[in-house]
Design an enzyme around this catalytic site. Structure first.
Site, mmCIF file in Angstrom:
data_model
loop_
_atom_site.group_PDB
_atom_site.id
_atom_site.type_symbol
_atom_site.label_atom_id
_atom_site.label_comp_id
_atom_site.label_asym_id
_atom_site.label_seq_id
_atom_site.Cartn_x
_atom_site.Cartn_y
_atom_site.Cartn_z
ATOM 1 C CE LYS A 149 -1.757 1.582 4.007
ATOM 2 N NZ LYS A 149 -1.416 2.996 4.274
ATOM 3 C CG ASN A 150 2.285 2.591 3.527
ATOM 4 O OD1 ASN A 150 1.129 2.910 3.246
ATOM 5 N ND2 ASN A 150 2.667 2.285 4.738
ATOM 6 C CB CYS B 126 -5.547 10.196 10.798
ATOM 7 S SG CYS B 126 -4.030 9.513 11.392
ATOM 8 N NE ARG C 9 -0.003 10.713 10.288
ATOM 9 C CZ ARG C 9 -0.449 9.613 9.687
ATOM 10 N NH1 ARG C 9 -1.551 9.059 10.114
ATOM 11 N NH2 ARG C 9 0.186 9.105 8.657
ATOM 12 C CG ASP D 268 2.978 1.305 9.552
ATOM 13 O OD1 ASP D 268 3.221 1.569 8.365
ATOM 14 O OD2 ASP D 268 2.660 2.173 10.391
ATOM 15 N NE ARG E 197 -6.947 4.160 5.332
ATOM 16 C CZ ARG E 197 -6.027 4.520 6.233
ATOM 17 N NH1 ARG E 197 -6.295 4.468 7.520
ATOM 18 N NH2 ARG E 197 -4.828 4.934 5.850
HETATM 19 C C1 EPZ Z 1 4.019 6.791 6.272
HETATM 20 O O1 EPZ Z 1 3.196 7.777 6.863
HETATM 21 C C2 EPZ Z 1 3.126 5.579 6.147
HETATM 22 N N1 EPZ Z 1 1.991 5.892 5.286
HETATM 23 C C3 EPZ Z 1 2.638 5.162 7.535
HETATM 24 O O2 EPZ Z 1 1.862 3.975 7.380
HETATM 25 C C4 EPZ Z 1 3.845 4.855 8.417
HETATM 26 O O3 EPZ Z 1 3.413 4.544 9.714
HETATM 27 C C5 EPZ Z 1 4.769 6.083 8.461
HETATM 28 O O4 EPZ Z 1 5.136 6.468 7.120
HETATM 29 C C6 EPZ Z 1 6.031 5.827 9.260
HETATM 30 O O5 EPZ Z 1 6.718 4.748 8.701
HETATM 31 C C7 EPZ Z 1 2.165 5.894 3.944
HETATM 32 O O6 EPZ Z 1 3.267 5.691 3.438
HETATM 33 C C8 EPZ Z 1 0.948 6.181 3.106
HETATM 34 P P1 EPZ Z 1 5.909 10.174 8.518
HETATM 35 P P2 EPZ Z 1 3.716 9.319 6.931
HETATM 36 O O7 EPZ Z 1 5.775 11.438 7.756
HETATM 37 O O8 EPZ Z 1 4.473 9.664 5.719
HETATM 38 C C9 EPZ Z 1 5.649 13.308 12.025
HETATM 39 C C10 EPZ Z 1 0.049 2.551 7.667
HETATM 40 O O9 EPZ Z 1 -0.425 1.994 8.676
HETATM 41 N N2 EPZ Z 1 5.633 14.334 10.954
HETATM 42 O O10 EPZ Z 1 7.160 9.378 8.401
HETATM 43 O O11 EPZ Z 1 2.547 10.166 7.308
HETATM 44 C C11 EPZ Z 1 4.355 12.515 12.040
HETATM 45 O O12 EPZ Z 1 3.368 13.205 12.782
HETATM 46 C C12 EPZ Z 1 0.480 4.000 7.746
HETATM 47 O O13 EPZ Z 1 0.229 1.997 6.563
HETATM 48 C C13 EPZ Z 1 5.760 15.667 11.289
HETATM 49 O O14 EPZ Z 1 5.885 16.033 12.465
HETATM 50 O O15 EPZ Z 1 4.691 9.214 8.170
HETATM 51 C C14 EPZ Z 1 4.759 11.230 12.690
HETATM 52 O O16 EPZ Z 1 4.750 11.397 14.090
HETATM 53 C C15 EPZ Z 1 0.231 4.608 9.117
HETATM 54 N N3 EPZ Z 1 5.725 16.602 10.303
HETATM 55 C C16 EPZ Z 1 6.211 11.045 12.216
HETATM 56 O O17 EPZ Z 1 6.655 12.323 11.755
HETATM 57 C C17 EPZ Z 1 5.580 16.257 8.983
HETATM 58 O O18 EPZ Z 1 5.580 17.152 8.111
HETATM 59 C C18 EPZ Z 1 6.374 10.052 11.076
HETATM 60 O O19 EPZ Z 1 5.570 10.499 10.040
HETATM 61 C C19 EPZ Z 1 5.458 14.897 8.660
HETATM 62 C C20 EPZ Z 1 5.486 13.951 9.664
#
Ligand code: EPZ
Length: 418
Positions: free
Chosen positions: A22-23, A116, A121, A305, A397
């Site tokens: 998915k990701n 979410c 987020r 995850d 999802r």
């Molecule tokens: C991706 O989400 C994945 N989703 C998530 O999978 C996964 O848990 C996550 O990466 C971490 O590996 C997809 O790829 C579609 P991040 P993403 O930006 O990109 C903070 C699943 O279950 N952050 O690496 O949203 C954020 O709040 C999903 O398949 C900021 O502070 O994750 C989080 O605490 C859930 N500012 C941390 O960083 C930003 O601008 C990691 O987020 C962006 C993120």
């Protein structure tokens, strides 16, 4: 409303091919906007999030057709640059379209992605990366508006290795003038898959999988035919389920190196793991022992995850297993539902302490989010009696037909409409 009805206690036996990631398919669907021609994606999972991404592409003007696991996108005529609020709300990770739309159209408008189930987020790292490339960003009435007549290559240093921000930076930088260097980039396998797609389309990118990624702008132009990598979190889910209930399962086409931290943990708990090429075989007698603390970290650390499913698989471990969740603030919402089944889990902020109990009892539970919902399914497979899992749209999802996959391994599970 649909539910999953599960009678626990069956061992899992058999062979399963793991679905596409998915990701990986989501950012690559976004990347297809940059190709003024045809992109063919193979091994795509059938998921609600993929449906949502296809709706966004069609809204923007792309022609998208699906043929089984293949998705054909023709993005020759992209006429819009906005993602409507309704589509944004369908999928929080729609923000991943930002960089590609901006790169293709010079403008991108999307409603700010609400929080979410996992907590707030923020997208500050995404917006900071696009500003570094010269985008002017404003917020009006709940919309985020990004504009740039021509993006300029730049140094982008991410304060934390955000997966989405890394992907947005890559997708915008491909269309920029000059060189972009992204430092402290996320290293997830899905970033490498995105790079492979973009390079196949003619982009000049290197370094994905490491902390520094270099992009030489100039756009893309070639038709792409790309196979999506296997889903490492779905792999982790079915491995955790087998470890928990006992049995012997062979997972095919699952890129074992992507789940090394998960197989290490399951081996430490007492499962037997054999790796042959791209296939993993797990054998378990269902009697696991507590292991040293599981600490979630950015890749190649233990994946956040996979935390919920491993927690679920640990609830009968002899001893106490400690989990520390470092990525998301609110990733233990499913624990309350596990407690309804008899799990003994104490929460203290980012720490979950799982003390083994003799057994779980089936109950009526509700999925709180995607991976939390999968954890409830894992627990139900090893619980005595019947469990009904509601709110399973969360699970759909990210899991392609989870009940068929598990039933093929001998689980007593069915989808019912109530
Ligand atoms: C991706 O989400 C994945 N989703 C998530 O999978 C996964 O848990 C996550 O990466 C971490 O590996 C997809 O790829 C579609 P991040 P993403 O930006 O990109 C903070 C699943 O279950 N952050 O690496 O949203 C954020 O709040 C999903 O398949 C900021 O502070 O994750 C989080 O605490 C859930 N500012 C941390 O960083 C930003 O601008 C990691 O987020 C962006 C993120």
């Amino acid at each position: 409303m649909e539910q999953l009805k599960i009678y626990g206690g069956n061992r899992l036996e058999g062979t399963l091919t793991v679905q596409g990631a998915k990701n990986s398919v989501l950012p690559i669907l976004a990347a297809s906007i940059l190709v003024k021609g045809e992109s063919i994606l193979r091994n795509c999972p059938d998921l609600k999030d993929v449906d949502a991404a296809i709706s966004i592409l069609r809204h923007l003007g792309a022609v998208v057709t699906r043929d089984g696991k293949d998705i054909h996108i023709n993005a020759t005529h992209i006429t819009k640059c906005d993602i409507p609020d309704t589509l944004m709300r369908e999928m929080r990770s729609s923000v991943i379209f930002l960089g590609a739309i901006l790169g293709r159209m010079g403008e991108a408008v999307l409603s700010s992605p609400g929080g979410c189930e996992l907590g707030p987020r923020p997208i500050d790292l995404h917006l900071g990366a696009l500003r570094a490339l010269g985008a002017e960003i404003s917020e009006q009435g709940g919309n985020i508006i990004c504009k740039s007549a021509k993006l300029q290559g730049a140094e982008i240093n991410l304060s934390s290795p955000s997966v989405g921000a890394t992907e947005n930076a890559m997708l915008a930088a491909v269309s920029a003038n000059g060189e972009t260097i992204i430092t402290n980039a996320a290293r997830e396998p899905e970033i490498m898959d995105l790079q492979d797609f973009l390079v196949a389309a003619g982009a000049k990118i290197s370094g994905a999988g490491q902390s520094t990624i270099t992009i030489i702008g100039g756009g893309v132009g070639k038709t792409v035919d790309h196979r999506i990598i296997p889903d490492r979190i779905v792999t982790a889910t079915y491995l955790s389920a087998t470890a928990f209930v006992g049995g012997r399962v062979e997972l095919l086409d699952c890129m074992p190196e992507h789940v090394a931290t998960v197989t290490d943990a399951l081996q430490a708990a007492g499962s037997e793991i054999t790796i042959r090429g791209q296939d993993i075989t797990i054998k378990s007698n269902g009697a696991l022992q507590a292991i040293s603390p599981v600490i979630t970290r950015p890749y190649p650390g233990f994946p956040t995850d996979a935390q919920p499913c491993l927690v679920a698989a640990s609830v009968k471990n002899r001893g106490t297993t400690v989990f520390i969740e470092n990525i998301f603030q609110n990733r233990y919402r499913y624990v309350e539902e596990l407690r309804r089944m008899g799990a003994d889990i104490k929460l203290e902020g980012r720490v979950a302490m799982v003390t083994g109990v003799d057994g779980l009892t089936g109950a009526g539970v509700s999925a709180t989010d995607l991976r939390g919902g999968a954890a409830l399914v894992v627990a139900a497979l090893g619980a005595a009696g019947e469990t009904t899992v509601s709110e399973i749209e969360h699970i759909d999802r990210g899991y392609d037909n989870i009940e068929s996959a598990l039933r093929s391994l001998g689980a007593d599970i069915q989808r019912i409409s109530s």
